[in-house]
Write an enzyme that holds these catalytic residues in place. Structure first.
Site, PDB file in Angstrom:
ATOM      1  N   LYS A  16       0.860  -1.185   0.000  1.00  0.00           N
ATOM      2  CA  LYS A  16       0.000   0.000   0.000  1.00  0.00           C
ATOM      3  C   LYS A  16       0.896   1.234   0.000  1.00  0.00           C
ATOM      4  O   LYS A  16       2.027   1.179   0.486  1.00  0.00           O
ATOM      5  CB  LYS A  16      -0.870   0.007   1.273  1.00  0.00           C
ATOM      6  CG  LYS A  16      -2.110   0.850   1.172  1.00  0.00           C
ATOM      7  CD  LYS A  16      -3.235   0.090   0.516  1.00  0.00           C
ATOM      8  CE  LYS A  16      -4.461   0.969   0.352  1.00  0.00           C
ATOM      9  NZ  LYS A  16      -5.565   0.247  -0.292  1.00  0.00           N
TER      10      LYS A  16
ATOM     11  N   GLY B 145     -25.990   1.039   2.840  1.00  0.00           N
ATOM     12  CA  GLY B 145     -25.204   1.830   1.897  1.00  0.00           C
ATOM     13  C   GLY B 145     -25.527   1.454   0.465  1.00  0.00           C
ATOM     14  O   GLY B 145     -25.379   0.297   0.078  1.00  0.00           O
TER      15      GLY B 145
ATOM     16  N   GLY C 101     -24.081   2.994  -2.259  1.00  0.00           N
ATOM     17  CA  GLY C 101     -23.069   3.722  -3.036  1.00  0.00           C
ATOM     18  C   GLY C 101     -22.592   2.837  -4.172  1.00  0.00           C
ATOM     19  O   GLY C 101     -23.372   2.066  -4.746  1.00  0.00           O
TER      20      GLY C 101
ATOM     21  N   TYR D  40     -25.141  -0.329  -4.487  1.00  0.00           N
ATOM     22  CA  TYR D  40     -26.050  -0.106  -5.619  1.00  0.00           C
ATOM     23  C   TYR D  40     -26.039  -1.322  -6.560  1.00  0.00           C
ATOM     24  O   TYR D  40     -27.091  -1.834  -6.946  1.00  0.00           O
ATOM     25  CB  TYR D  40     -25.598   1.161  -6.353  1.00  0.00           C
ATOM     26  CG  TYR D  40     -26.336   1.440  -7.633  1.00  0.00           C
ATOM     27  CD1 TYR D  40     -27.611   1.998  -7.623  1.00  0.00           C
ATOM     28  CD2 TYR D  40     -25.737   1.165  -8.866  1.00  0.00           C
ATOM     29  CE1 TYR D  40     -28.281   2.262  -8.810  1.00  0.00           C
ATOM     30  CE2 TYR D  40     -26.401   1.429 -10.053  1.00  0.00           C
ATOM     31  CZ  TYR D  40     -27.674   1.977 -10.019  1.00  0.00           C
ATOM     32  OH  TYR D  40     -28.336   2.227 -11.189  1.00  0.00           O
TER      33      TYR D  40
HETATM   34  P1  NAD Z   1     -19.253   4.367  -1.560  1.00  0.00           P
HETATM   35  O1  NAD Z   1     -18.718   5.538  -0.821  1.00  0.00           O
HETATM   36  O2  NAD Z   1     -19.507   4.492  -3.016  1.00  0.00           O
HETATM   37  O3  NAD Z   1     -20.613   3.858  -0.887  1.00  0.00           O
HETATM   38  C1  NAD Z   1     -20.821   3.816   0.484  1.00  0.00           C
HETATM   39  C2  NAD Z   1     -22.210   4.401   0.708  1.00  0.00           C
HETATM   40  O4  NAD Z   1     -22.531   4.252   2.089  1.00  0.00           O
HETATM   41  C3  NAD Z   1     -22.317   5.876   0.389  1.00  0.00           C
HETATM   42  O5  NAD Z   1     -23.366   6.090  -0.532  1.00  0.00           O
HETATM   43  C4  NAD Z   1     -22.612   6.535   1.736  1.00  0.00           C
HETATM   44  O6  NAD Z   1     -23.485   7.649   1.640  1.00  0.00           O
HETATM   45  C5  NAD Z   1     -23.262   5.412   2.488  1.00  0.00           C
HETATM   46  N1  NAD Z   1     -23.169   5.520   3.949  1.00  0.00           N
HETATM   47  C6  NAD Z   1     -22.216   6.108   4.691  1.00  0.00           C
HETATM   48  N2  NAD Z   1     -22.517   6.027   6.005  1.00  0.00           N
HETATM   49  C7  NAD Z   1     -23.681   5.347   6.082  1.00  0.00           C
HETATM   50  C8  NAD Z   1     -24.512   4.933   7.157  1.00  0.00           C
HETATM   51  N3  NAD Z   1     -24.193   5.201   8.426  1.00  0.00           N
HETATM   52  N4  NAD Z   1     -25.648   4.256   6.871  1.00  0.00           N
HETATM   53  C9  NAD Z   1     -25.998   3.974   5.582  1.00  0.00           C
HETATM   54  N5  NAD Z   1     -25.245   4.359   4.531  1.00  0.00           N
HETATM   55  C10 NAD Z   1     -24.124   5.041   4.773  1.00  0.00           C
HETATM   56  O7  NAD Z   1     -18.229   3.163  -1.247  1.00  0.00           O
HETATM   57  P2  NAD Z   1     -18.130   1.735  -1.946  1.00  0.00           P
HETATM   58  O8  NAD Z   1     -17.094   1.811  -3.009  1.00  0.00           O
HETATM   59  O9  NAD Z   1     -19.455   1.204  -2.240  1.00  0.00           O
HETATM   60  O10 NAD Z   1     -17.475   0.926  -0.744  1.00  0.00           O
HETATM   61  C11 NAD Z   1     -18.253   0.523   0.363  1.00  0.00           C
HETATM   62  C12 NAD Z   1     -17.382  -0.299   1.288  1.00  0.00           C
HETATM   63  O11 NAD Z   1     -16.843  -1.411   0.563  1.00  0.00           O
HETATM   64  C13 NAD Z   1     -16.171   0.435   1.857  1.00  0.00           C
HETATM   65  O12 NAD Z   1     -15.908  -0.080   3.143  1.00  0.00           O
HETATM   66  C14 NAD Z   1     -15.048   0.032   0.919  1.00  0.00           C
HETATM   67  O13 NAD Z   1     -13.796   0.117   1.534  1.00  0.00           O
HETATM   68  C15 NAD Z   1     -15.421  -1.405   0.634  1.00  0.00           C
HETATM   69  N6  NAD Z   1     -14.867  -1.939  -0.604  1.00  0.00           N
HETATM   70  C16 NAD Z   1     -15.160  -1.370  -1.797  1.00  0.00           C
HETATM   71  C17 NAD Z   1     -14.622  -1.892  -2.963  1.00  0.00           C
HETATM   72  C18 NAD Z   1     -14.940  -1.313  -4.306  1.00  0.00           C
HETATM   73  O14 NAD Z   1     -14.669  -1.966  -5.329  1.00  0.00           O
HETATM   74  N7  NAD Z   1     -15.554  -0.146  -4.382  1.00  0.00           N
HETATM   75  C19 NAD Z   1     -13.747  -3.011  -2.896  1.00  0.00           C
HETATM   76  C20 NAD Z   1     -13.480  -3.599  -1.660  1.00  0.00           C
HETATM   77  C21 NAD Z   1     -14.045  -3.035  -0.519  1.00  0.00           C
END
Ligand code: NAD
Length: 355
Positions: A80, A177, A179, A183
């Site tokens: 990292k 969530g 996001g 989604y």
């Molecule tokens: P993102 O920021 O796009 O989505 C997270 C969503 O959660 C946001 O829309 C936010 O408004 C919502 N949120 C925040 N606090 C909240 C709460 N208290 N209650 C309900 N909703 C809430 O992030 P993402 O890319 O979807 O990632 C989500 C998680 O998955 C993170 O922990 C990230 O580290 C992990 N992750 C993501 C990926 C990836 O490919 N994007 C890969 C591995 C792990």
């Protein structure tokens, strides 16, 4: 912090501090373990309070990448980079090209990608100075749909292990969530006609999008999601959501979602979930779809091959659940044993000399 003590305790290989006098770039790359292959992990840009906070974060994240890639069956180690700075003001072409030169100086021991506060655009600049960057525009692209797909198959594996069927039409879900990953996960659940889906969100734009596109998915208040009478709780937002306060409230029989570091205390809360009879899909195993996707960029990208490999999360989780039951340990601990065993075994078969 005593860095060498921490390195010795957790088997870190290398910690590199770098500074570029032209752009003010200040960063740390941590290579945790390269037994299986080059260390891969994104570059996070954050306004850390001090050097120690940044160092601890980069080490913790690099170690997490070792376990994630090992458990995902990839020939990658864990690494990292963190950059200490204000994302609003410090970014420029020169800044990221300077980063690229430091990455290149590690000569392939470390491969970078985007992460919090860095984008595919920034990585284009990095790529002008190094070959060792992935997640570029026009290549593997956005990892989130693949992370969500992996979570979908992980959920099915957990349902199969817990209830003897992975038919999602028989079960109800609460996705925390909506996001990037939540989604897409909801989309996959809808495509497979899940019995009922609830979601919680705090971003009004994401709530509005879900209500508009899928009115059948029911919004619940962020605090209310833990109390729902559902089969699967799927954390797809924040870390540390499984803790002393939330675990006693849960009625779900399966916890499986994309979020990183779901357990506040890995040992204590891993055990707490287990003792409540809830099957927890270890986060670093179920959310590996993104790293599997990006890994294919190194090998020559082919979307069908990515999907084939992401689906393997299903069988991998079944194996981990079996270890957990056989050894009488929490699934998070079983997943660590599973990952470490692969590193040890592959490391050993490589110990003989080949002329
Ligand atoms: P993102 O920021 O796009 O989505 C997270 C969503 O959660 C946001 O829309 C936010 O408004 C919502 N949120 C925040 N606090 C909240 C709460 N208290 N209650 C309900 N909703 C809430 O992030 P993402 O890319 O979807 O990632 C989500 C998680 O998955 C993170 O922990 C990230 O580290 C992990 N992750 C993501 C990926 C990836 O490919 N994007 C890969 C591995 C792990």
């Amino acid at each position: 912090m005593n860095k060498f003590d921490y390195m010795e305790k957790h088997g870190f290989e290398q910690l590199v501090y770098f500074y570029d006098k032209t752009t003010g770039l200040k960063g740390i790359t941590c290579i945790h373990d390269t037994t299986l292959g080059p260390a891969l992990g994104g570059t996070r840009l954050w306004n850390y309070k001090n050097e120690d906070e940044a160092t601890l974060d980069v080490m913790r994240l690099a170690r997490g990448m070792t376990l994630k890639s090992a458990a995902a069956g990839l020939n990658l180690g864990g690494g990292k980079t963190v950059l200490i700075g204000d994302a609003e003001t410090c970014k420029s072409e020169a800044y990221f090209r300077a980063l690229g030169r430091f990455v290149q100086s590690l000569n392939g021991r470390y491969i970078t990608a985007e992460d919090v506060n860095t984008t595919t655009r920034d990585m284009e600049y990095v790529n002008m100075e190094t070959d060792y960057v992935v997640g570029l525009e026009g290549k593997s692209g956005n990892p989130s749909p693949f992370t969500a797909l992996g979570a979908f198959y992980g959920i099915k594996a957990a349902l199969y292990y817990r209830f003897g069927t992975d038919d999602v039409t028989k079960f109800s879900f609460a996705v925390q969530g909506a996001g990037q990953t939540g989604y897409y996960l909801i989309k996959y659940l809808l495509e497979h006609k899940a019995k009922k889906i609830y979601f919680s969100e705090i971003n009004p734009k994401h709530i509005e999008r879900m209500n508009r596109e899928h009115p059948e998915v029911e919004f619940v208040d962020p605090d209310g999601i833990y109390n729902l009478d559902i089969d699967v709780f799927s954390p797809c937002a924040l870390g540390a959501v499984l803790n002393d306060e939330t675990i006693p409230k849960l009625k779900a029989k399966v916890i499986a979602g994309t979020a990183n570091n779901q357990l506040l205390d890995e040992v204590k809360h891993g055990e707490a979930v287990k003792s409540r009879g809830i099957l927890y899909a270890p986060d670093f195993v179920i959310n590996a779809g993104g790293v599997i996707n990006v890994h294919h960029e190194i090998r020559g990208y082919n979307r069908d091959n990515v999907i084939r490999d992401v689906k393997k999360i299903y069988d991998r989780l079944l194996e981990i659940f079996k270890i957990s039951d056989k050894e009488g340990i929490a699934t998070q601990q079983a997943a660590k044993i599973f990952a470490m065993k692969r590193i040890e075994t592959i490391g050993r078969i490589r110990s003989n000399f080949i002329p």
